[in-house]
Design a protein around this motif. Structure first.
Motif, PDB file in Angstrom:
ATOM      1  N   ALA A  62      10.123   7.455 -32.192  1.00 58.42           N
ATOM      2  CA  ALA A  62      10.490   8.667 -31.440  1.00 58.42           C
ATOM      3  C   ALA A  62      11.072   8.255 -30.044  1.00 58.42           C
ATOM      4  N   GLN A  63      11.782   9.331 -29.614  1.00 59.11           N
ATOM      5  CA  GLN A  63      12.601   9.103 -28.189  1.00 59.11           C
ATOM      6  C   GLN A  63      11.719   9.664 -27.075  1.00 59.11           C
ATOM      7  N   ASN A  64      10.592  10.119 -27.412  1.00 56.72           N
ATOM      8  CA  ASN A  64       9.712  10.972 -26.364  1.00 56.72           C
ATOM      9  C   ASN A  64       8.412  11.297 -27.059  1.00 56.72           C
ATOM     10  N   VAL A  65       7.510  11.343 -26.181  1.00 52.42           N
ATOM     11  CA  VAL A  65       6.261  12.355 -26.685  1.00 52.42           C
ATOM     12  C   VAL A  65       5.803  13.403 -25.448  1.00 52.42           C
ATOM     13  N   HIS A  66       5.013  14.113 -25.671  1.00 52.93           N
ATOM     14  CA  HIS A  66       4.423  15.068 -24.839  1.00 52.93           C
ATOM     15  C   HIS A  66       3.186  14.207 -24.040  1.00 52.93           C
ATOM     16  N   ALA A  67       2.981  14.815 -22.879  1.00 51.74           N
ATOM     17  CA  ALA A  67       2.009  14.317 -22.172  1.00 51.74           C
ATOM     18  C   ALA A  67       0.381  14.935 -22.760  1.00 51.74           C
ATOM     19  N   GLU A  68       0.423  15.867 -23.413  1.00 52.45           N
ATOM     20  CA  GLU A  68      -0.881  16.589 -23.891  1.00 52.45           C
ATOM     21  C   GLU A  68      -0.985  16.321 -25.573  1.00 52.45           C
ATOM     22  N   ARG A  69      -2.028  16.069 -25.900  1.00 55.79           N
ATOM     23  CA  ARG A  69      -2.405  16.004 -27.353  1.00 55.79           C
ATOM     24  C   ARG A  69      -1.901  17.246 -28.215  1.00 55.79           C
ATOM     25  N   ALA A  70      -2.219  18.515 -27.610  1.00 55.53           N
ATOM     26  CA  ALA A  70      -1.969  19.617 -28.514  1.00 55.53           C
ATOM     27  C   ALA A  70      -2.024  20.849 -27.158  1.00 55.53           C
ATOM     28  N   GLY A  71      -1.498  21.867 -27.748  1.00 58.31           N
ATOM     29  CA  GLY A  71      -1.519  23.257 -26.718  1.00 58.31           C
ATOM     30  C   GLY A  71      -0.430  24.037 -26.549  1.00 58.31           C
ATOM     31  N   ALA A  72      -0.435  25.043 -25.670  1.00 59.61           N
ATOM     32  CA  ALA A  72       0.732  26.031 -25.519  1.00 59.61           C
ATOM     33  C   ALA A  72       1.851  25.357 -24.839  1.00 59.61           C
ATOM     34  N   TYR A  73       2.661  24.301 -25.697  1.00 65.05           N
ATOM     35  CA  TYR A  73       3.737  23.920 -25.016  1.00 65.05           C
ATOM     36  C   TYR A  73       4.842  24.166 -25.940  1.00 65.05           C
ATOM     37  N   THR A  74       5.606  25.322 -25.880  1.00 65.51           N
ATOM     38  CA  THR A  74       6.508  25.724 -26.701  1.00 65.51           C
ATOM     39  C   THR A  74       7.783  24.686 -26.798  1.00 65.51           C
ATOM     40  N   GLY A  75       8.158  24.223 -27.950  1.00 63.51           N
ATOM     41  CA  GLY A  75       9.203  23.524 -28.507  1.00 63.51           C
ATOM     42  C   GLY A  75       8.894  22.113 -28.234  1.00 63.51           C
ATOM     43  N   GLU A  76       7.577  21.684 -27.911  1.00 65.41           N
ATOM     44  CA  GLU A  76       7.147  20.291 -27.426  1.00 65.41           C
ATOM     45  C   GLU A  76       6.726  19.431 -28.802  1.00 65.41           C
ATOM     46  N   ILE A  77       6.624  18.082 -28.588  1.00 67.00           N
ATOM     47  CA  ILE A  77       6.026  17.484 -29.877  1.00 67.00           C
ATOM     48  C   ILE A  77       5.017  16.397 -29.178  1.00 67.00           C
TER      49      ILE A  77
END
Ligand code: PGA
Length: 267
Positions: A62-77
């Motif tokens: 992948a070219q990126n990941v989110h800093a949190e493992r889950a949650g209310a982060y619209t559009g994130e992976i």
């Protein structure tokens, strides 16, 4: 001995309809078992590339990941969502530092997510042109590494087998202008020095692959692979071209063979 790694960063190019065919063509043109190959398509093409590469030894990233493992982060992976799709992830790319305002503490949390969820991180660091001209390129990169490693809480024992660092001078990305091999080599020393300063053992720091990135092409790669401290490349624009990737990986395979033979002779 460190592996030679060639990672393709397709950035925001290709579609799910054409990514599989490009990945297949690159794989066929770069069949070198001594080189670790990784293709990083956009998220929406991960499944197509994974399906195409099944049964090959080419990794998917992948070219990126989110800093949190889950949650209310619209559009994130988040990293756990990539399970089964990717085994590598680029983090800290300068385009995200620039466009999304990503800074080292956030990138460190992304690194933590990668390590916790089975993604092998390719951590990008690199200075701006004004930093290099002012003679502070190495201190900028050392500061980046310290900030990321501290935020990740990354210990040497954990990081040694996983972390890959890509040195990408920002002024060399997408500009057609590359760093000099000698400068990249000096930076690879500074990077491994920074790992030691952050508590890594000498052996662990020495074992960490350092890639060069920034306008790498089949013609430009040799200068970097001639430096023993550089272990491959993160390739952007040229990674969309089958012929360029063929030339880059062929050169990397020559380097891998030469280093293996030199290493064997030393023992
Ligand atoms: P470039 O990009 O090869 O197009 O300069 C490299 C990168 O951004 O990883």
């Amino acid at each position: 001995m460190r592996p030679i790694i060639i990672a393709a960063n397709w950035k925001m190019n290709t579609t799910p309809a054409d990514a599989g065919a490009l990945a297949a063509a690159i794989t066929a043109a770069t069949n070198e078992p001594e080189v670790v190959r990784v293709i990083c398509p956009p998220y929406v093409s991960l499944a197509a590339v994974r399906d195409t590469l099944r049964g090959t030894d080419v990794g998917v990233g992948a070219q990126n990941v989110h800093a949190e493992r889950a949650g209310a982060y619209t559009g994130e992976i988040a990293a756990p969502m990539l399970s089964g799709l990717a085994t590598w992830a680029i983090i800290g790319h300068s385009e995200r530092r620039r466009d999304q305002g990503e800074a080292d503490p956030l990138i460190g949390r992304k690194l933590r997510q990668c390590l916790d969820h089975g993604l092998r991180p390719i951590l990008c660091v690199g200075e701006q042109l004004e930093d290099r001209e002012a003679g502070r390129a190495e201190s900028v990169v050392r500061d980046q590494l310290r900030g990321v490693l501290e935020a990740a809480g990354l210990t040497a024992a954990e990081g040694a087998s996983e972390l890959v660092i890509a040195y990408e001078p920002v002024w060399a990305i997408g500009t057609g202008r590359t760093a000099r091999g000698a400068d990249a080599a000096a930076m690879s020393d500074a990077i491994r020095g920074a790992l030691r300063e952050n508590g890594w053992s000498a052996a662990a720091a020495e074992g960490c692959p350092v890639l060069y990135g920034g306008s790498v092409t089949a013609a430009a790669i040799a200068e970097f692979l001639a430096e023993p401290g550089i272990d491959g490349a993160l390739v952007g624009g040229a990674s969309l071209k089958v012929d360029e990737m063929a030339g880059i990986v062929a050169r990397a395979a020559m380097t891998a063979r030469a280093r293996r033979e030199a290493g064997g002779a030393a023992h």
